[in-house]
Design an enzyme around this catalytic site. Structure first.
Site, PDB file in Angstrom:
ATOM      1  CG  HIS A  82      -3.928  -1.422  -1.670  1.00 45.45           C
ATOM      2  ND1 HIS A  82      -5.064  -2.082  -2.114  1.00 45.45           N
ATOM      3  CD2 HIS A  82      -4.305  -0.713  -0.579  1.00 45.45           C
ATOM      4  CE1 HIS A  82      -6.078  -1.773  -1.312  1.00 45.45           C
ATOM      5  NE2 HIS A  82      -5.648  -0.977  -0.371  1.00 45.45           N
ATOM      6  CG  ASP A  87      -6.188  -3.015   2.689  1.00 43.01           C
ATOM      7  OD1 ASP A  87      -6.877  -2.134   2.151  1.00 43.01           O
ATOM      8  OD2 ASP A  87      -5.058  -2.804   3.182  1.00 43.01           O
ATOM      9  CB  SER A 117      -0.881   0.026   1.247  1.00 43.73           C
ATOM     10  OG  SER A 117      -1.352   1.352   1.462  1.00 43.73           O
ATOM     11  CG  MET A 128     -10.934   3.195   2.403  1.00 48.49           C
ATOM     12  SD  MET A 128      -9.358   3.099   3.261  1.00 48.49           S
ATOM     13  CE  MET A 128      -8.255   3.443   1.896  1.00 48.49           C
ATOM     14  CG  MET A 187     -11.470  -3.063   4.728  1.00 49.63           C
ATOM     15  SD  MET A 187      -9.949  -2.677   3.859  1.00 49.63           S
ATOM     16  CE  MET A 187      -9.078  -1.730   5.111  1.00 49.63           C
ATOM     17  CG  MET A 239      -7.972   7.025   3.189  1.00 50.16           C
ATOM     18  SD  MET A 239      -6.877   6.988   4.639  1.00 50.16           S
ATOM     19  CE  MET A 239      -6.269   5.304   4.495  1.00 50.16           C
ATOM     20  CG  HIS A 297      -9.201   0.438  -0.512  1.00 50.61           C
ATOM     21  ND1 HIS A 297      -8.604   0.151   0.704  1.00 50.61           N
ATOM     22  CD2 HIS A 297     -10.532   0.406  -0.289  1.00 50.61           C
ATOM     23  CE1 HIS A 297      -9.544  -0.030   1.609  1.00 50.61           C
ATOM     24  NE2 HIS A 297     -10.726   0.120   1.034  1.00 50.61           N
ATOM     25  CG  ASP A 350      -4.913   2.397   1.101  1.00 49.41           C
ATOM     26  OD1 ASP A 350      -3.895   1.952   1.670  1.00 49.41           O
ATOM     27  OD2 ASP A 350      -5.902   1.698   0.830  1.00 49.41           O
TER      28      ASP A 350
END
Ligand code: DX5
Ligand code: ZN
Length: 241
Positions: free
Chosen positions: A48, A190, A23, A84, A155, A52, A82, A50
């Protein structure tokens, strides 16, 4: 530009072993391109990314511009984005345009027709699809969509930050999800994954292991060993329950 179908084979016909996806949240943001190239040279299979929004999770991470910078730095690398975020629909086009190869979003924010429509929308942009489930959310909540996606992400931390402790209870979710997956679909985990728990994770049936601090958190010379330990022995696909 590498053939996208070649990259997508990584998801549908992966080698008979676990894939390791560091990540970039744990990477050196002051030297991100070089740090990403380093972990790929150390044996990682994909990256990966991330995302947010400070709303779905209590943290802000990066936007499409950073994803595009990583794409420029690592042109042939599979980028597993990913989301979020509370409004994932708003980010499909920006991240596809920024070079995403897969976009996953949380069933905690999109279910039913809205979830199906979003999966379809991502697929129509030519990238792979994933649905994500948080630790408190029962595995049952992803089951209606399993036949529609390329990957299910479970998760093993409550999302928002890297470096958190692994929540082993989530491994149980593989018992329900893994048997419903075809050979061309992946089961990803993850959060808090490390060489210390990777074997247990693989044996539970997970075949894409995200690892942020356990890889990027190491000095460059130690990363290949950690990636190899997280990946486990070649020729051993994740058996599952
Ligand atoms: C958490 C993120 C994870 C995290 C993984 O919200 O989705 O991808 O960055 O980092 P580690 O492996 O350090 O828990
Ligand atoms: Zn993640």
């Amino acid at each position: 530009m590498p053939d996208p179908t070649e990259k997508h084979r990584l998801i549908h016909t992966p080698p008979a072993r676990a894939l390791v996806a560091p990540s970039i949240l744990a990477a050196d943001f002051a030297d991100l391109g070089a740090d990403c190239r380093d972990v790929m040279n150390a044996g990682a299979d994909l990256l990966h990314v991330d995302i947010m929004d400070g709303h779905f999770v209590p943290n802000l991470s990066m936007g499409p511009a950073v994803c595009a910078a990583v794409r420029r730095a690592c042109p042939g690398v599979f980028l597993d984005v990913h989301l979020m975020v509370s409004e994932p629909d708003a980010y499909v086009d920006p991240f596809v345009d920024a070079g995403a190869d897969l976009i996953s979003f949380h069933v905690e924010v999109r279910e039913g027709m809205a979830c199906r429509d979003l999966i379809k929308r991502i697929r129509e942009r030519g990238v792979k699809t994933g649905v994500v489930v948080n630790p408190p959310t029962p595995a049952e909540r992803v089951m209606p969509y399993v036949d529609l996606v390329d990957l299910v992400l479970v998760m093993s931390v409550n999302p928002g930050f890297g470096g958190q402790a692994f929540i082993p209870e989530v491994l149980e979710k593989a018992r329900m999800i893994k048997p419903a997956l075809r050979a061309d679909q992946r089961l990803e985990i993850d959060g808090g994954v490390s060489p210390g728990n990777a074997e247990r994770v693989r044996e539970a049936g997970f075949d894409v292991l995200v690892a942020g601090s356990a890889v990027f958190g190491l000095p460059a010379g130690d990363r290949a060993g950690a990636i190899a330990e997280i990946r486990g022995p070649a020729g051993v696909a994740s058996p599952g329950p």
